[in-house]
Design a protein around this motif. Structure first.
Motif, short mmCIF file in Angstrom:
data_model
loop_
_atom_site.label_atom_id
_atom_site.label_comp_id
_atom_site.label_asym_id
_atom_site.label_seq_id
_atom_site.Cartn_x
_atom_site.Cartn_y
_atom_site.Cartn_z
N GLU A 165 0.74 -1.28 0.12
CA GLU A 165 -0.08 -0.07 -0.15
C GLU A 165 0.82 1.41 -0.06
OE1 GLU A 165 -2.34 -0.01 3.38
OE2 GLU A 165 -0.87 0.64 4.89
N CYS A 166 0.43 2.23 -0.71
CA CYS A 166 1.03 3.49 -0.68
C CYS A 166 0.23 4.49 0.08
CB CYS A 166 1.39 4.00 -2.18
SG CYS A 166 2.61 2.84 -2.75
N TYR A 167 0.54 5.50 0.51
CA TYR A 167 -0.19 6.70 1.08
C TYR A 167 0.84 7.86 1.46
CZ TYR A 167 1.35 4.95 5.68
OH TYR A 167 2.24 4.55 6.69
N GLU A 168 0.10 9.14 1.40
CA GLU A 168 1.21 10.25 1.77
C GLU A 168 0.98 10.58 3.29
OE1 GLU A 168 -0.76 13.55 0.12
OE2 GLU A 168 -0.61 12.93 -2.07
N PRO A 169 2.24 10.61 3.88
CA PRO A 169 2.30 10.86 5.19
C PRO A 169 1.62 12.05 5.68
CG PRO A 169 4.32 11.09 4.34
CD PRO A 169 3.56 10.84 3.18
N TYR A 170 1.29 12.27 6.81
CA TYR A 170 0.68 13.38 7.68
C TYR A 170 1.35 14.36 7.47
CZ TYR A 170 -2.33 15.94 10.91
OH TYR A 170 -3.14 16.75 11.63
N GLN A 171 0.85 15.48 6.61
CA GLN A 171 1.76 16.65 6.14
C GLN A 171 1.94 17.72 7.31
OE1 GLN A 171 3.68 16.88 3.48
NE2 GLN A 171 3.06 14.70 3.19
N LYS A 172 0.72 17.72 8.25
CA LYS A 172 0.65 18.89 9.20
C LYS A 172 1.82 18.98 10.17
CE LYS A 172 -2.78 21.80 11.27
NZ LYS A 172 -4.11 21.96 11.82
N TYR A 173 2.29 20.12 10.27
CA TYR A 173 3.49 20.43 11.30
C TYR A 173 4.70 19.71 11.11
CZ TYR A 173 -0.47 22.47 13.57
OH TYR A 173 -1.64 23.36 13.95
N PRO A 174 5.29 19.38 9.79
CA PRO A 174 6.34 18.62 9.55
C PRO A 174 7.57 19.14 10.40
CG PRO A 174 6.00 20.13 7.93
CD PRO A 174 4.77 20.27 8.66
N GLU A 175 7.79 20.11 10.87
CA GLU A 175 8.65 20.49 11.82
C GLU A 175 8.86 19.78 13.04
OE1 GLU A 175 5.15 23.38 12.32
OE2 GLU A 175 6.18 22.54 10.71
N ASN A 176 7.71 19.51 13.40
CA ASN A 176 7.60 18.58 14.81
C ASN A 176 8.10 17.29 14.60
OD1 ASN A 176 6.65 20.88 15.93
ND2 ASN A 176 4.49 20.26 15.49
#
Length: 316
Positions: A165-176
């Motif tokens: 399976e492929c999915y986009e990782p959670y993009q919010k607050y990548p600086e954390n």
């Protein structure tokens, strides 16, 4: 756990998977056989007790007559010489004899029922093949598998889907995403590093994905949440979740966390059964021992479901 963003849907979103509890055909099959074995043991114990009782019970049976509102008990047995039934009145002082004969009569009737059930359960255990359903799908060629929706997803097939399976990782607050795990991925807190690393130590039995998206219904709308950890049981193919509430002394954070828990419940993904939840505050950090206890419980479930017959729970 971070605040979820329902605005953007990943290009390839995993479908809602089996949980530890709901829809577990494979687990239910193991429970069926384990329950059958337990019933077999109980039936054999009952039959042994009945046979022992009947071996020492007096000959004959109990005859009951009721006349003018009174009940009379008789000890009835067949004469060895004439084959004629002879009955003797049982007085109140011999009431124990009446009870013994009544119990004998009951045991005589229930014994063949127990024997029939025992035979049926033994036949079930000997012939019931929970893997036969899996083999039908697993032996299909890939081109045909792609066209088929199996009635049950086997552990082998679930692992194949998990790996592909492929999915986009959670993009919010990548600086954390500042803390690296033993698996080599970045997570949002030191506590999540602890959880990830302990899960990774048991990767022969459990796999996990960090912030894997999950479609849920919230208020009648399809939305996406990101469980902190999605965990695959390699032996059953069942999937569960782990949420770590790391800022329980932050009122806004707690409000968002409660919303997320309610979303799980609305979708019949039950915290405590399908979702492991851990908590911490500034004054009460995550307890590593508790994490190990919870992972140990996941490993114990594998044994309870009949997937492993011997497992060293205490391995670290």
């Amino acid at each position: 756990m971070d605040r979820e963003n329902p605005e953007k849907k990943p290009k390839s979103l995993p479908k809602k998977p089996f949980s530890w509890r709901g829809g577990q055909i494979e687990k239910e099959e193991d429970i069926i056989k384990n329950r059958a074995r337990h019933e077999i043991t109980e039936l054999k114990q009952m039959l042994r007790a009945i046979n022992e009782y009947l071996k020492h019970a007096p000959k004959g049976g109990l005859k009951i007559q009721q006349r003018l509102g009174n009940t009379y008990y008789y000890h009835q047995q067949k004469s060895d010489e004439t084959s004629v039934y002879i009955k003797h009145y049982i007085s109140k002082k011999d009431e124990e004899l009446a009870k013994t004969l009544a119990q004998k009569g009951y045991y005589t009737k229930v014994k063949p029922v127990l024997e029939k059930n025992l035979h049926a359960l033994e036949e079930l255990v000997n012939t019931y093949d929970k893997d036969a359903i899996d083999r039908v799908y697993d032996t299909l060629i890939d081109a045909r598998k792609n066209l088929v929706n199996p009635i049950k997803v086997s552990a082998k097939e679930q692992l194949r889907r998990w790996n592909e399976e492929c999915y986009e990782p959670y993009q919010k607050y990548p600086e954390n995403l500042r803390y690296e795990t033993e698996k080599g991925e970045m997570v949002r807190s030191k506590s999540e590093v602890i959880i990830a690393n302990i899960l990774y130590q048991h990767r022969k039995d459990l796999l996990y994905k960090y912030e894997r998206p999950l479609e849920v219904m919230m208020g009648g709308r399809v939305q996406i949440i990101h469980p902190d950890f999605t965990i695959l049981n390699l032996h059953t193919g069942n999937i569960g979740y782990w949420e770590h509430a790391g800022r329980m002394d932050d009122a806004r954070y707690v409000n968002e966390f409660v919303q997320k828990m309610n979303a799980y419940i609305e979708n019949e993904i039950i915290p405590g059964e399908d979702v492991i939840v851990t908590y911490e505050t500034m004054n009460h950090p995550l307890n590593i021992h508790n994490v190990k206890v919870l992972v140990k419980r996941l490993l114990e479930k594998i044994v309870e479901e009949g997937c492993l017959h011997d497992y060293n729970y205490r391995r670290d």
